[in-house]
Motif scaffolding. Structure first.
Motif, PDB file in Angstrom:
ATOM      1  N   VAL A 200      -8.735   8.975   2.875  1.00  7.61           N
ATOM      2  CA  VAL A 200      -9.122   7.972   2.135  1.00  7.61           C
ATOM      3  C   VAL A 200      -7.741   7.012   1.809  1.00  7.61           C
ATOM      4  N   GLU A 201      -7.898   5.731   1.885  1.00  8.64           N
ATOM      5  CA  GLU A 201      -6.987   4.871   1.255  1.00  8.64           C
ATOM      6  C   GLU A 201      -7.553   3.771   0.626  1.00  8.64           C
ATOM      7  N   VAL A 202      -7.152   3.661  -1.054  1.00 12.24           N
ATOM      8  CA  VAL A 202      -7.630   2.484  -1.464  1.00 12.24           C
ATOM      9  C   VAL A 202      -6.532   1.201  -1.590  1.00 12.24           C
ATOM     10  N   HIS A 203      -7.228   0.183  -1.248  1.00 16.45           N
ATOM     11  CA  HIS A 203      -6.419  -1.282  -0.974  1.00 16.45           C
ATOM     12  C   HIS A 203      -6.801  -2.389  -2.099  1.00 16.45           C
ATOM     13  N   GLY A 204      -5.980  -2.985  -2.698  1.00 19.62           N
ATOM     14  CA  GLY A 204      -6.064  -4.115  -3.300  1.00 19.62           C
ATOM     15  C   GLY A 204      -5.498  -3.627  -4.775  1.00 19.62           C
ATOM     16  N   LEU A 205      -4.755  -2.714  -4.645  1.00 17.83           N
ATOM     17  CA  LEU A 205      -4.249  -2.254  -6.194  1.00 17.83           C
ATOM     18  C   LEU A 205      -2.811  -2.383  -6.115  1.00 17.83           C
ATOM     19  N   ASP A 206      -2.234  -2.898  -5.119  1.00 19.32           N
ATOM     20  CA  ASP A 206      -0.584  -3.051  -4.629  1.00 19.32           C
ATOM     21  C   ASP A 206      -0.090  -4.001  -5.852  1.00 19.32           C
ATOM     22  N   GLY A 207       1.008  -3.447  -6.579  1.00 13.43           N
ATOM     23  CA  GLY A 207       1.633  -4.074  -7.609  1.00 13.43           C
ATOM     24  C   GLY A 207       0.914  -4.011  -9.097  1.00 13.43           C
ATOM     25  N   ALA A 208      -0.358  -3.261  -9.000  1.00 15.33           N
ATOM     26  CA  ALA A 208      -0.890  -3.422 -10.329  1.00 15.33           C
ATOM     27  C   ALA A 208      -0.239  -2.221 -11.292  1.00 15.33           C
ATOM     28  N   GLN A 209      -0.021  -2.476 -12.434  1.00 18.07           N
ATOM     29  CA  GLN A 209       0.126  -1.403 -13.551  1.00 18.07           C
ATOM     30  C   GLN A 209      -0.898  -0.485 -13.735  1.00 18.07           C
ATOM     31  N   TYR A 210      -0.423   0.632 -13.918  1.00 21.78           N
ATOM     32  CA  TYR A 210      -1.613   1.728 -14.523  1.00 21.78           C
ATOM     33  C   TYR A 210      -1.188   2.768 -15.190  1.00 21.78           C
ATOM     34  N   VAL A 211      -1.874   3.218 -15.865  1.00 20.86           N
ATOM     35  CA  VAL A 211      -1.749   4.309 -16.878  1.00 20.86           C
ATOM     36  C   VAL A 211      -2.224   5.585 -16.269  1.00 20.86           C
TER      37      VAL A 211
END
Ligand SMILES: O=P(O)(O)OC[C@H]1O[C@@H](O)[C@H](O)[C@@H](O)[C@@H]1O
Length: 319
Positions: A200-211
């Motif tokens: 699995v790969e999740v796309h669309g979160l590139d560059g997002a900050q996360y905790v």
């Protein structure tokens, strides 16, 4: 779009005309189910208004549900789409919600089934595509004495589940019916079914900050696609409101779009956490699930008396 509220189930027969295919609705005292004429279906448990099943036309399940999930109201459901309200996780420093159980009371309360409706729209081949909408409600009157004791505000929740060919939309409207202002968090805790988490790969979160909740709640920045290689528990704040897509073996399987929900939680318990959860079965089921959870959880929605807030997701599958 033509709304056809509360039409009877099964086939409608007009004398002289061929019967038109209809959406089939069924409900018993514990769940409500809608099946499109083309075979897609959704099942919603009144306990928590939890979606426990969503299938495509061939009956293939799109959500993961633990085989030891409690469906009798004794616990929140492990799998499907439970609803998180009014607090995500626990918030010991937030006085209004500090004493509430993890993820609040919406997933632990019995909701009222408010009604069903059918809509039709032209499909590509000129025939009408039908969709089915199910509405559920919860207010302070529906809470247990224990939950009322911990959160005494007047509120109203309307949860709408719309089944279309190829997609599912779930939308929550929160209204403050109190004379005082209060805060809330909202999250749609979606357990997507995957064939093999390693692919699995999740796309669309590139560059997002996360905790990163498995690394001391450090704030990090996503670079590229998300791959799941161990316990994963992250609260993303995507830079834009674009879709988040799930791909398996390089092929897109789900697209999740968000409306008015600024966060996306990505969660997979992996081996040890799954082993420690009594209602998580089979124990290697973490290989077949990934939670992609649109929500509004990194801050608080502050609602003045009479104010309403609405957040929604649409999940589309690609076969
Ligand atoms: O076991 P629960 O209460 O259903 O929560 C499952 C997970 O839900 C996720 O949304 C949280 O980010 C995780 O921290 C949590 O472990």
């Amino acid at each position: 779009m033509v709304e056809r509220a509360n039409r009877p189930s099964a086939l409608s027969a007009t004398p002289g005309l061929a019967p038109q295919p209809q959406v089939t609705f069924s409900d018993d005292n514990s769940s409500v189910r809608a099946v499109l004429p083309t075979g897609e279906s959704v099942t919603v448990l009144l306990h928590g208004a939890t979606i426990t099943s969503w299938t495509d036309a061939s009956g293939s399940e799109k959500l993961w549900l633990s085989s030891s999930a409690h469906l009798d109201g004794s616990k929140p459901v492990r799998g499907g789409i439970p609803l998180v309200f009014p607090v995500f996780g626990t918030a010991p420093d937030h006085a209004q919600t500090a004493s509430l159980a993890q993820h609040g009371f919406a997933r632990s309360s019995r909701w009222e089934f408010l009604g069903k409706s059918t809509s039709e729209s032209a499909s590509g081949d000129g025939a009408a595509d039908l969709s089915a909408k199910l509405d559920f409600g919860l207010s302070a009157a529906g809470l247990s004495e224990e939950a009322k004791g911990k959160w005494s505000f007047a509120f109203n929740l309307i949860y709408s589940v719309t089944l279309n060919r190829g997609s599912l939309t779930t939308s929550l409207v929160v209204t403050n019916d109190d004379e005082k202002a209060w805060d809330c968090q909202v999250l749609l805790h979606t357990y997507l079914r995957v064939k093999d988490i390693n692919e699995v790969e999740v796309h669309g979160l590139d560059g997002a900050q996360y905790v990163d909740k498995v690394d001391g709640a450090k704030t990090k920045s996503q670079s590229g696609a998300v791959k799941i290689t161990g316990e994963t528990d992250r609260v993303y704040t995507p830079v834009a409101n674009g879709p988040v897509t799930v791909a398996e073996g390089g092929k897109k399987t789900f697209t999740v779009t968000r409306d008015n929900l600024s966060n996306v939680v990505v969660w997979n318990p992996w081996t040890d956490k799954a082993a420690g959860m009594g209602d998580f079965s089979p124990k290697d089921g973490f290989k077949n699930m990934l939670c992609i959870e649109p929500g509004s959880v990194s801050g608080w929605q502050s609602l003045e008396p009479g104010d309403a807030y609405e957040g929604a997701q649409t999940i589309t599958y690609h076969s």
